[in-house]
Design an enzyme around this catalytic site. Structure first.
Site, PDB file in Angstrom:
ATOM      1  N   LYS A 134       0.809  -1.239   0.000  1.00 44.64           N
ATOM      2  CA  LYS A 134       0.000   0.000   0.000  1.00 44.64           C
ATOM      3  C   LYS A 134       0.830   1.272   0.000  1.00 44.64           C
ATOM      4  O   LYS A 134       0.377   2.339   0.425  1.00 44.64           O
ATOM      5  CB  LYS A 134      -1.014   0.034   1.167  1.00 44.64           C
ATOM      6  CG  LYS A 134      -1.803  -1.205   1.403  1.00 44.64           C
ATOM      7  CD  LYS A 134      -2.247  -1.929   0.167  1.00 44.64           C
ATOM      8  CE  LYS A 134      -3.352  -1.237  -0.600  1.00 44.64           C
ATOM      9  NZ  LYS A 134      -3.633  -2.004  -1.855  1.00 44.64           N
ATOM     10  N   HIS A 153       7.841  -7.582  -1.714  1.00 43.68           N
ATOM     11  CA  HIS A 153       7.497  -6.916  -0.452  1.00 43.68           C
ATOM     12  C   HIS A 153       8.430  -7.395   0.667  1.00 43.68           C
ATOM     13  O   HIS A 153       8.184  -7.101   1.838  1.00 43.68           O
ATOM     14  CB  HIS A 153       6.062  -7.261  -0.034  1.00 43.68           C
ATOM     15  CG  HIS A 153       4.983  -6.573  -0.828  1.00 43.68           C
ATOM     16  ND1 HIS A 153       5.054  -5.264  -1.223  1.00 43.68           N
ATOM     17  CD2 HIS A 153       3.772  -7.026  -1.259  1.00 43.68           C
ATOM     18  CE1 HIS A 153       3.942  -4.941  -1.870  1.00 43.68           C
ATOM     19  NE2 HIS A 153       3.154  -5.986  -1.908  1.00 43.68           N
ATOM     20  N   SER A 193      -4.918   2.787   3.947  1.00 43.32           N
ATOM     21  CA  SER A 193      -5.103   2.058   2.693  1.00 43.32           C
ATOM     22  C   SER A 193      -5.207   0.545   2.959  1.00 43.32           C
ATOM     23  O   SER A 193      -6.056  -0.151   2.401  1.00 43.32           O
ATOM     24  CB  SER A 193      -3.917   2.376   1.773  1.00 43.32           C
ATOM     25  OG  SER A 193      -4.090   1.825   0.507  1.00 43.32           O
TER      26      SER A 193
END
Ligand code: A3P
Length: 291
Positions: free
Chosen positions: A45, A101, A131
């Site tokens: 995000k 990530h 988010s």
């Protein structure tokens, strides 16, 4: 469903079982990087999808073919996810583009020898939380984020997918190799005017050693504006079935603004967040745009 149903634990980090399997994680660990690969790294995000649009456009000199025909998850695939082993990434021509990530110290051995280029995107963690909260509310393979106060504690304690924002940012900020790692923030670059976006495109092109003329920079910046990317079916996740991502609950391209945390967190939650932030980031010598 609970964390135990939906997540697996990998090196102390929770990951959604729906998109990470022992096979995809093994593929990640054995992955052979090339020195001319480009790796987009983010905490979720933080602007991943934006970067998955801009990097292919920069590397193609502004040719929109790949962003118009390939889903972002195939165009700049996550190396740790289940798609990676089936995409024949080994056969892709250079320069290849990937996303992860994961933390710096979780990267496979070849990353440290091949030394590919990295673009690390950061975002105000309070906006990341906001988010993340809405994203969890619409994706079926993530836990229900309600009640918010409980989810906030999980977020700050790292009991969410990909661990804490703090560990992630600290891990990638600790790598000081300017030639190889570009640190960029959502707040500096993305949101507002096209001028900011042009500056970002120019900076990324320079970092990737891809000279672009003014017209190409203008075209790329225009395509990567929130309102324009939101219309791209290859990037807006609208082709993901509703039972996996229910965008009637919250759109993937939700707001794309800075400071939406003010509409999400209570005063007490924001104060608690700030106190944890201050403590966890006290040794970090980096000036963030939100500080
Ligand atoms: P919001 O939920 O705050 O709107 P990621 O791609 O890392 O999952 O991040 C998603 C967030 O980035 C969402 O934030 C999304 O709207 C925002 N985003 C994606 N593309 C953007 C763009 N071109 N400009 C601004 N924000 C963008």
């Amino acid at each position: 469903m609970t964390e135990a149903d939906l997540y697996l634990s990998y090196k102390g980090m929770l990951l959604p079982k729906a998109v990470h399997t022992p096979e995809s994680l093994r593929h990640f660990e054995e992955f052979a990087f090339r020195s001319d690969d480009v790796v987009i790294v983010t905490y979720p995000k933080s602007g991943t999808t934006w970067m998955q649009e801009i990097v292919p456009l920069v590397l193609s000199g502004g040719d929109p073919a790949s962003v118009e025909t390939l889903h972002n998850w195939d165009r700049v695939p996550w190396l740790e996810e289940t798609r990676a082993p089936v995409l024949n990434l080994e056969d892709r021509p250079s320069p290849r583009m990937f996303t992860t990530h994961f933390h710096h110290d979780m990267m496979p051995a070849s990353f440290f020898t091949a030394k590919p280029k990295v673009i690390y995107v950061m975002r105000n963690p309070k906006d990341v939380f906001t988010s993340f909260f809405h994203y969890h509310g619409m994706v079926s393979f993530l836990v229900d984020p309600n009640p918010q106060s409980e989810f906030l504690h999980k977020f700050l304690d790292g009991k969410v997918i990909f661990g804490t924002w703090f560990d992630h940012v600290k891990s990638w900020l600790s790598v000081d190799e300017r030639q190889r790692i570009l640190h960029i923030s959502y707040e500096d670059r993305i949101v507002c005017a096209q001028q900011d976006l042009k500056d970002a495109v120019r900076k990324i092109a320079q970092f990737l050693e891809k000279p672009l003329d003014a017209e190409a920079i203008e075209r790329i910046a225009h395509r990567c504006l929130f309102k324009n990317m939101k219309k791209n079916k290859m990037s807006n996740y609208s082709l993901v079935p509703l039972d996996i991502m229910d965008q009637t609950k919250s759109e993937f391209f939700r707001k794309g603004v800075v400071g939406d945390w003010k509409n999400q967190l209570t005063v007490a939650e924001a104060e608690y967040f700030d106190a944890v932030y201050k403590e966890k980031m006290k040794d970090v010598k980096y000036t963030f745009p939100w500080d």
